[in-house]
Design a protein around this motif. Structure first.
Motif, short mmCIF file in Angstrom:
data_model
loop_
_atom_site.label_atom_id
_atom_site.label_comp_id
_atom_site.label_asym_id
_atom_site.label_seq_id
_atom_site.Cartn_x
_atom_site.Cartn_y
_atom_site.Cartn_z
N ALA A 292 -17.32 -11.60 -7.76
CA ALA A 292 -17.87 -10.45 -7.04
C ALA A 292 -17.33 -9.12 -7.54
CB ALA A 292 -17.59 -10.58 -5.55
N GLY A 293 -16.41 -9.16 -8.44
CA GLY A 293 -15.89 -7.90 -8.94
C GLY A 293 -14.62 -7.49 -8.22
N LEU A 294 -14.01 -6.49 -8.77
CA LEU A 294 -12.72 -6.07 -8.26
C LEU A 294 -12.85 -5.16 -7.05
CD1 LEU A 294 -10.25 -5.11 -11.11
CD2 LEU A 294 -9.96 -6.77 -9.30
N ALA A 295 -11.92 -5.29 -6.16
CA ALA A 295 -11.81 -4.33 -5.08
C ALA A 295 -10.36 -3.87 -5.01
CB ALA A 295 -12.21 -4.97 -3.76
N VAL A 296 -10.18 -2.67 -4.62
CA VAL A 296 -8.83 -2.14 -4.52
C VAL A 296 -8.62 -1.61 -3.12
CG1 VAL A 296 -7.15 -0.64 -5.57
CG2 VAL A 296 -9.16 -1.31 -6.86
N GLU A 297 -7.51 -1.96 -2.55
CA GLU A 297 -7.17 -1.35 -1.28
C GLU A 297 -5.97 -0.45 -1.49
OE1 GLU A 297 -6.75 -4.09 2.06
OE2 GLU A 297 -7.85 -5.49 0.80
N VAL A 298 -6.09 0.76 -1.06
CA VAL A 298 -4.95 1.66 -1.09
C VAL A 298 -4.37 1.69 0.31
CG1 VAL A 298 -4.18 4.01 -1.49
CG2 VAL A 298 -5.99 3.04 -2.88
N MET A 299 -3.16 1.28 0.44
CA MET A 299 -2.55 1.21 1.76
C MET A 299 -2.32 2.60 2.34
SD MET A 299 -2.29 -1.85 2.35
CE MET A 299 -3.62 -2.21 1.25
N MET A 300 -2.80 2.80 3.51
CA MET A 300 -2.42 4.00 4.23
C MET A 300 -1.57 3.56 5.41
SD MET A 300 -3.58 6.13 2.30
CE MET A 300 -3.37 7.71 3.08
N PRO A 301 -0.52 4.26 5.66
CA PRO A 301 0.46 3.75 6.61
C PRO A 301 0.08 3.97 8.06
CG PRO A 301 1.18 5.82 5.75
CD PRO A 301 -0.14 5.52 5.10
N TYR A 302 -1.19 4.09 8.35
CA TYR A 302 -1.52 4.25 9.76
C TYR A 302 -2.81 3.51 10.07
CZ TYR A 302 -3.90 7.88 7.15
OH TYR A 302 -4.61 8.55 6.20
N VAL A 303 -2.94 3.11 11.31
CA VAL A 303 -4.16 2.45 11.72
C VAL A 303 -5.11 3.49 12.29
CG1 VAL A 303 -5.14 0.76 13.30
CG2 VAL A 303 -2.94 0.33 12.21
#
Length: 488
Positions: A292-303
DNA sequence: CTATGGCACGGATT
DNA sequence: AATCCGTGCCATAG
């Protein structure tokens, strides 16, 4: 002259404050940012958290722990490029980390991940806290806070004993407790000491070849200095025995207890380098489907996103005179922070998109395929300043689809691919190749490096010199942080 | 004589 | 300005 020009035309205090803060925020990894945010939230009434959890990208309201389906899908359909999204890091821990960890065969990984949930120091302290009295707690804290990237002490016991006015033996007691914590051998002064501890503990679960004991107890200086003859002579063994010893050490002991998964540099790293915790970005497949291809998650420190408190804004208009100024300050500060956070997120997003697109082979297929990119060239492409990229990369880690966690900076390593090819050459060699022969071999693969350089890479990778390498006979133990199961 | 590691220099990167 | 990296030179071990 240039400097004068610069300061005179600078755009005013808010703008420079903005710049300064953007830079500091960019420099932080998600954990530091989280801390920073929390203290800021506590200190500044103008700042508030949104009550709804929204998609950081399109601001659609989401259920807890849901990743905006629309956004990711649309993005992928649009151009087939890697999907990049911001992702609140706390969610991740509850919902997704588990499955991803277990799919990796590496047993140590789970342990490491546990370490990464909190920082190494507190992780250690939790383990020992039961066995300590009052002062000892403080001593332990001091020790734990003075470890370098490899988990070695950067402070002398004597210093501590003087500081707390206790005998050195007391400090030693605490230290030896720490050394027996996970990761085993941490808080030692050097590799030898760490490995001795590991061996001691290992003796409980498996049989140790007697020679290993001897060498580790008494022969490490020789081994490090490669004074093989002396070594053999002293312990009355031949080459064959020595190979076994070396294999055993390589397979079962970890000379750098707290070393991150990246590479296995033999060079001691200077003090005060931060220990890596959990990743700041995660590369994975969309829906865990490799096609399905690459996905990137950039963590943000808050919900919940921080934003400007409306009520505070209103209240400010009818504020009592003497407080007005102070409130205004809070307000400015808060709005600045919000802007800078956006800026940071945006920069990270763009950088990650670039990396996912350009280094996809590296991400998917391993070290060998890393393209040597410099921060400067990326900066030019993304039309930002070099230092912006540097800051965005600094102190941050990424998790790859295969579960490895590496520092973001390895995306810019100029020699990683050469080094892995070298490693493979040695792994597959029929008979030991000397450094100069390796140079020739490498040239066939299109890498031109000097003989001396090969030698350097070898030692970085922990490969012994040619005359000490023989057909490999491997011991298999359970603790093995050194070798990652390349890719499958 | 060959293979290797230490030191240190200069150029590139950050 | 500070740091990293590749290399050449030289000493030493085998």
């Amino acid at each position: 002259m240039l400097q004068g020009h610069y300061t005179v035309t600078s755009i005013g205090p808010q703008a420079t404050a903005h710049l300064a803060q953007t830079m500091t925020l960019l420099n932080m990894n998600s954990e530091e940012l989280l801390q920073h945010l929390e203290s800021e939230l506590a200190a500044n009434p103008a700042l508030e958290l949104e009550s709804e959890r929204r998609c950081p990208n399109c601001h659609r309201i989401l259920r807890p722990a849901e990743i905006c389906p629309v956004c990711s899908q649309r993005k992928q359909e649009a151009d087939g490029e890697p999907v990049v999204f911001l992702s609140p890091m706390r969610d991740l821990y509850h919902d997704r980390s588990g499955s991803r960890i277990q799919q990796d065969g590496d047993e140590d990984f789970e342990d490491d991940f546990r370490v990464q949930e909190e920082n190494l120091a507190t992780y250690l302290l939790k383990q020992v806290s039961g066995d300590l009295n009052g002062v000892e707690h403080q001593i332990a804290e001091h020790l734990a806070n003075n470890l370098d990237e490899n988990g070695f002490l950067t402070i002398s016991l004597f210093e501590i004993s003087r500081y707390f006015h206790v005998p050195v033996t007391a400090v030693e007691r605490v230290k030896s407790l720490l050394q027996r914590c996970e990761p085993l051998g941490v808080a030692s002064v050097n590799s030898t000491e760490a490995m001795r501890i590991q061996l001691e503990m290992l003796a409980d679960v498996m049989e140790i070849p007697p020679l290993v004991n001897l060498v580790l107890a008494d022969g490490m200086e020789f081994l490090f200095q490669r004074r093989i003859a002396d070594l053999c002579e002293r312990f009355d063994m031949d080459d064959e025995d020595l190979q076994e010893v070396i294999r055993f050490i390589g397979n079962n002991l970890n000379p750098f207890p707290a070393h991150s998964h990246y590479g296995s540099s033999r060079q001691p790293v200077s003090a005060n380098v931060n220990v890596y915790h959990h990743p700041d970005v995660i590369f994975h497949f969309l829906n865990d489907d490799p096609d399905a291809g690459l996905a990137v998650e950039v963590m943000m420190p808050y919900v919940y996103r921080p934003f400007l408190n409306r009520q505070f804004k209103e209240a400010m208009n009818n504020a009592p005179e003497e407080q007005k100024e102070e409130w205004q300050k809070d307000h400015d500060r808060a709005s600045l922070l919000v802007k800078c956070l956006q800026q940071r997120a945006f920069t990270m997003l763009r950088l990650m998109q670039f990396l996912a697109k350009n280094q996809d082979d590296f991400i998917l297929h391993g070290d060998k395929y890393l393209k040597p990119i410099t921060r400067a060239s990326v900066a030019e492409l993304l039309e930002v300043h070099e230092s912006t990229i540097s800051r965005a990369v600094a102190n941050k880690t990424a998790q790859l689809p295969n579960g490895r966690i590496i520092p973001l900076s390895s995306f810019f390593s100029r020699n990683l691919n050469v080094r892995t090819v070298l490693k493979e050459l040695v792994d597959h060699e029929e008979k030991p190749l000397s450094d100069s022969m390796l140079v020739k071999e490498l040239e066939k693969f299109g890498y031109s490096v000097a003989r001396r350089t090969v030698a350097k890479y070898r030692s970085m990778e922990g490969i012994l010199p040619a005359h000490l390498r023989k057909a490999s006979r491997k011991y298999h133990g359970n603790s093995n942080a050194q070798f990652q199961p390349s890719q499958n």
